[in-house]
Design a protein around this motif. Structure first.
Motif, PDB file in Angstrom:
ATOM      1  N   UNK A 137      -1.512  -6.583  -0.755  1.00  0.00           N
ATOM      2  CA  UNK A 137      -1.763  -7.184   0.557  1.00  0.00           C
ATOM      3  C   UNK A 137      -1.609  -8.694   0.518  1.00  0.00           C
ATOM      4  N   UNK A 138      -2.239  -9.339  -0.448  1.00  0.00           N
ATOM      5  CA  UNK A 138      -2.174 -10.802  -0.509  1.00  0.00           C
ATOM      6  C   UNK A 138      -0.774 -11.284  -0.877  1.00  0.00           C
ATOM      7  N   UNK A 139      -0.123 -10.617  -1.831  1.00  0.00           N
ATOM      8  CA  UNK A 139       1.232 -11.028  -2.209  1.00  0.00           C
ATOM      9  C   UNK A 139       2.187 -10.877  -1.026  1.00  0.00           C
ATOM     10  N   UNK A 140       2.085  -9.772  -0.309  1.00  0.00           N
ATOM     11  CA  UNK A 140       2.949  -9.557   0.860  1.00  0.00           C
ATOM     12  C   UNK A 140       2.642 -10.558   1.963  1.00  0.00           C
ATOM     13  N   UNK A 141       1.350 -10.828   2.187  1.00  0.00           N
ATOM     14  CA  UNK A 141       0.959 -11.790   3.218  1.00  0.00           C
ATOM     15  C   UNK A 141       1.475 -13.185   2.905  1.00  0.00           C
ATOM     16  N   UNK A 142       1.316 -13.617   1.652  1.00  0.00           N
ATOM     17  CA  UNK A 142       1.806 -14.943   1.270  1.00  0.00           C
ATOM     18  C   UNK A 142       3.328 -15.016   1.373  1.00  0.00           C
ATOM     19  N   UNK A 143       4.012 -13.912   1.046  1.00  0.00           N
ATOM     20  CA  UNK A 143       5.474 -13.894   1.150  1.00  0.00           C
ATOM     21  C   UNK A 143       5.921 -14.020   2.604  1.00  0.00           C
ATOM     22  N   UNK A 159      -3.806 -13.738  10.994  1.00  0.00           N
ATOM     23  CA  UNK A 159      -3.149 -13.241   9.777  1.00  0.00           C
ATOM     24  C   UNK A 159      -4.176 -12.798   8.740  1.00  0.00           C
ATOM     25  N   UNK A 160      -5.255 -13.587   8.605  1.00  0.00           N
ATOM     26  CA  UNK A 160      -6.308 -13.216   7.659  1.00  0.00           C
ATOM     27  C   UNK A 160      -6.990 -11.923   8.082  1.00  0.00           C
ATOM     28  N   UNK A 161      -7.207 -11.771   9.397  1.00  0.00           N
ATOM     29  CA  UNK A 161      -7.835 -10.552   9.912  1.00  0.00           C
ATOM     30  C   UNK A 161      -6.942  -9.337   9.666  1.00  0.00           C
ATOM     31  N   UNK A 162      -5.620  -9.502   9.862  1.00  0.00           N
ATOM     32  CA  UNK A 162      -4.683  -8.399   9.628  1.00  0.00           C
ATOM     33  C   UNK A 162      -4.632  -8.022   8.150  1.00  0.00           C
ATOM     34  N   UNK A 163      -4.740  -9.019   7.278  1.00  0.00           N
ATOM     35  CA  UNK A 163      -4.751  -8.731   5.839  1.00  0.00           C
ATOM     36  C   UNK A 163      -5.990  -7.921   5.458  1.00  0.00           C
ATOM     37  N   UNK A 164      -7.162  -8.337   5.977  1.00  0.00           N
ATOM     38  CA  UNK A 164      -8.381  -7.575   5.708  1.00  0.00           C
ATOM     39  C   UNK A 164      -8.310  -6.168   6.280  1.00  0.00           C
ATOM     40  N   UNK A 165      -7.735  -6.035   7.486  1.00  0.00           N
ATOM     41  CA  UNK A 165      -7.605  -4.720   8.110  1.00  0.00           C
ATOM     42  C   UNK A 165      -6.674  -3.823   7.305  1.00  0.00           C
ATOM     43  N   UNK A 166      -5.605  -4.395   6.761  1.00  0.00           N
ATOM     44  CA  UNK A 166      -4.676  -3.616   5.935  1.00  0.00           C
ATOM     45  C   UNK A 166      -5.368  -3.060   4.697  1.00  0.00           C
ATOM     46  N   UNK A 167      -6.186  -3.906   4.041  1.00  0.00           N
ATOM     47  CA  UNK A 167      -6.930  -3.436   2.862  1.00  0.00           C
ATOM     48  C   UNK A 167      -7.898  -2.328   3.245  1.00  0.00           C
ATOM     49  N   UNK A 168      -8.596  -2.499   4.363  1.00  0.00           N
ATOM     50  CA  UNK A 168      -9.575  -1.491   4.776  1.00  0.00           C
ATOM     51  C   UNK A 168      -8.890  -0.159   5.101  1.00  0.00           C
ATOM     52  N   UNK A 169      -7.768  -0.214   5.835  1.00  0.00           N
ATOM     53  CA  UNK A 169      -7.063   1.009   6.207  1.00  0.00           C
ATOM     54  C   UNK A 169      -6.590   1.765   4.968  1.00  0.00           C
ATOM     55  N   UNK A 170      -5.979   1.034   4.038  1.00  0.00           N
ATOM     56  CA  UNK A 170      -5.366   1.688   2.881  1.00  0.00           C
ATOM     57  C   UNK A 170      -6.396   2.070   1.817  1.00  0.00           C
ATOM     58  N   UNK A 171      -7.319   1.159   1.519  1.00  0.00           N
ATOM     59  CA  UNK A 171      -8.291   1.403   0.450  1.00  0.00           C
ATOM     60  C   UNK A 171      -9.369   2.383   0.907  1.00  0.00           C
ATOM     61  N   UNK A 172     -10.001   2.075   2.033  1.00  0.00           N
ATOM     62  CA  UNK A 172     -11.064   2.951   2.526  1.00  0.00           C
ATOM     63  C   UNK A 172     -10.500   4.272   3.024  1.00  0.00           C
ATOM     64  N   UNK A 173      -9.356   4.220   3.692  1.00  0.00           N
ATOM     65  CA  UNK A 173      -8.752   5.447   4.200  1.00  0.00           C
ATOM     66  C   UNK A 173      -8.323   6.390   3.095  1.00  0.00           C
ATOM     67  N   UNK A 174      -7.937   5.843   1.943  1.00  0.00           N
ATOM     68  CA  UNK A 174      -7.512   6.689   0.828  1.00  0.00           C
ATOM     69  C   UNK A 174      -8.642   7.585   0.352  1.00  0.00           C
ATOM     70  N   UNK A 175      -9.842   7.033   0.216  1.00  0.00           N
ATOM     71  CA  UNK A 175     -10.971   7.821  -0.274  1.00  0.00           C
ATOM     72  C   UNK A 175     -11.560   8.704   0.823  1.00  0.00           C
ATOM     73  N   UNK A 176     -11.457   8.273   2.086  1.00  0.00           N
ATOM     74  CA  UNK A 176     -11.963   9.093   3.179  1.00  0.00           C
ATOM     75  C   UNK A 176     -11.113  10.342   3.369  1.00  0.00           C
ATOM     76  N   UNK A 177      -9.820  10.245   3.090  1.00  0.00           N
ATOM     77  CA  UNK A 177      -8.895  11.381   3.278  1.00  0.00           C
ATOM     78  C   UNK A 177      -8.658  12.160   1.993  1.00  0.00           C
ATOM     79  N   UNK A 178      -9.453  11.896   0.949  1.00  0.00           N
ATOM     80  CA  UNK A 178      -9.338  12.691  -0.270  1.00  0.00           C
ATOM     81  C   UNK A 178      -8.170  12.310  -1.159  1.00  0.00           C
ATOM     82  N   UNK A 179      -8.080  11.037  -1.524  1.00  0.00           N
ATOM     83  CA  UNK A 179      -7.029  10.547  -2.423  1.00  0.00           C
ATOM     84  C   UNK A 179      -5.641  10.923  -1.904  1.00  0.00           C
ATOM     85  N   UNK A 180      -5.324  10.446  -0.704  1.00  0.00           N
ATOM     86  CA  UNK A 180      -4.036  10.762  -0.077  1.00  0.00           C
ATOM     87  C   UNK A 180      -2.946   9.767  -0.433  1.00  0.00           C
ATOM     88  N   UNK A 181      -3.168   8.946  -1.458  1.00  0.00           N
ATOM     89  CA  UNK A 181      -2.182   7.972  -1.940  1.00  0.00           C
ATOM     90  C   UNK A 181      -1.946   6.821  -0.955  1.00  0.00           C
TER      91      UNK A 181
END
Length: 268
Positions: free
Chosen positions: A77-83, A4-26
């Protein structure tokens, strides 16, 4: 718990890092982050609901220059994971997102200042030597390194903090939990109020009133109200185009007709 912790970190990386790699794609918006987190955690419904609720909370959140008011990706990510894994009430989990987002914002600002100050001189030296391959390597290398650090915050937060959070939730009195749930229900309204404060215009007040009447009194769902808003936007855009073309049409009509045009117009 490690997965679960690994999936939470992966979610942050996909969304946060992917946003800037794809040119602010929201990709960093809570609506997307909640969806991705729920998908990785195996509870898509909770992820979508948390993402939609936190999107309303962070909708008026704006970062100006280097000042970051809150960091919504880690918070969502953390709020959803804890929920999901701790079975925290969703409205109470929304309350957790606010301090998490503020804390994550301080971490991001610290990393930006330290990180950029360390690598910027190196990049300047490489650029002065026209080292194209080194520039590309630095670009993607620092991108991975920077966002892995940010993603590790969520990883450690879930790995080390899920059990304390679960125990804390189990020991919270019911009346306090009810208060947290009520406050969590108000936070989306606060987010919309922040957005309205920036966008409010007396000319647009009539549309706000229309939406309120359709929702509160006619009990129309949000999709129906959005469809009506789309129709209004299309009609308004068409009217604006007609007004833009009106001066050209008027100028053409006021042009003095030639004798031949007058005869053709008379006999037509």
């Amino acid at each position: 718990m490690f997965m679960q912790a690994l999936m939470a970190g992966l979610s942050v990386f996909i969304c946060f890092a992917g946003n800037y790699l794809t040119g602010q794609s929201m990709l960093e918006r809570p609506l997307v982050v909640g969806l991705v987190t729920g998908l990785l955690m195996g509870d898509l419904k909770t992820g979508i609901l948390m993402g939609a609720a936190l999107e309303a909370v962070f909708m008026g959140n704006i970062n100006i220059g280097g000042v970051i008011s809150a960091e919504p990706v880690t918070a969502t990510t953390l709020a959803t994971t804890f929920a999901i894994i701790s079975h925290v009430d969703q409205k109470a989990a929304i309350n957790l997102a606010i301090p998490i987002g503020m804390l994550a914002a301080f971490v991001v600002m610290f990393l930006k200042n330290v990180f950029m100050n360390f690598f910027a001189p190196i990049l300047d030296r490489v650029a002065a030597k026209n080292g194209q391959k080194q520039i590309v390597l630095l670009h993607y290398g620092t991108w991975i390194f920077y966002y892995v650090i940010i993603a590790s915050i969520s990883f450690l937060g879930v790995l080390l903090g899920s059990k304390p959070v679960e125990e804390l939730v189990n020991n919270i009195p019911q009346n306090v939990m009810n208060g947290l749930s009520a406050a969590g229900g108000l936070l989306p309204a606060v987010g919309f109020a922040m957005l309205m404060k920036m966008l409010w215009d007396n000319k647009l007040a009539v549309f706000y009133l229309l939406g309120f009447i359709l929702t509160a009194y006619l009990k129309l769902p949000a999709v129906a109200v959005a469809a009506i808003g789309l129709v209004i936007c299309v009609v308004t855009a068409q009217r604006d185009l007609e007004l833009m073309n009106l001066p050209q049409t008027t100028a053409t009509n006021k042009r003095k007709l030639t004798k031949q045009e007058e005869e053709e117009d008379f006999f037509s």
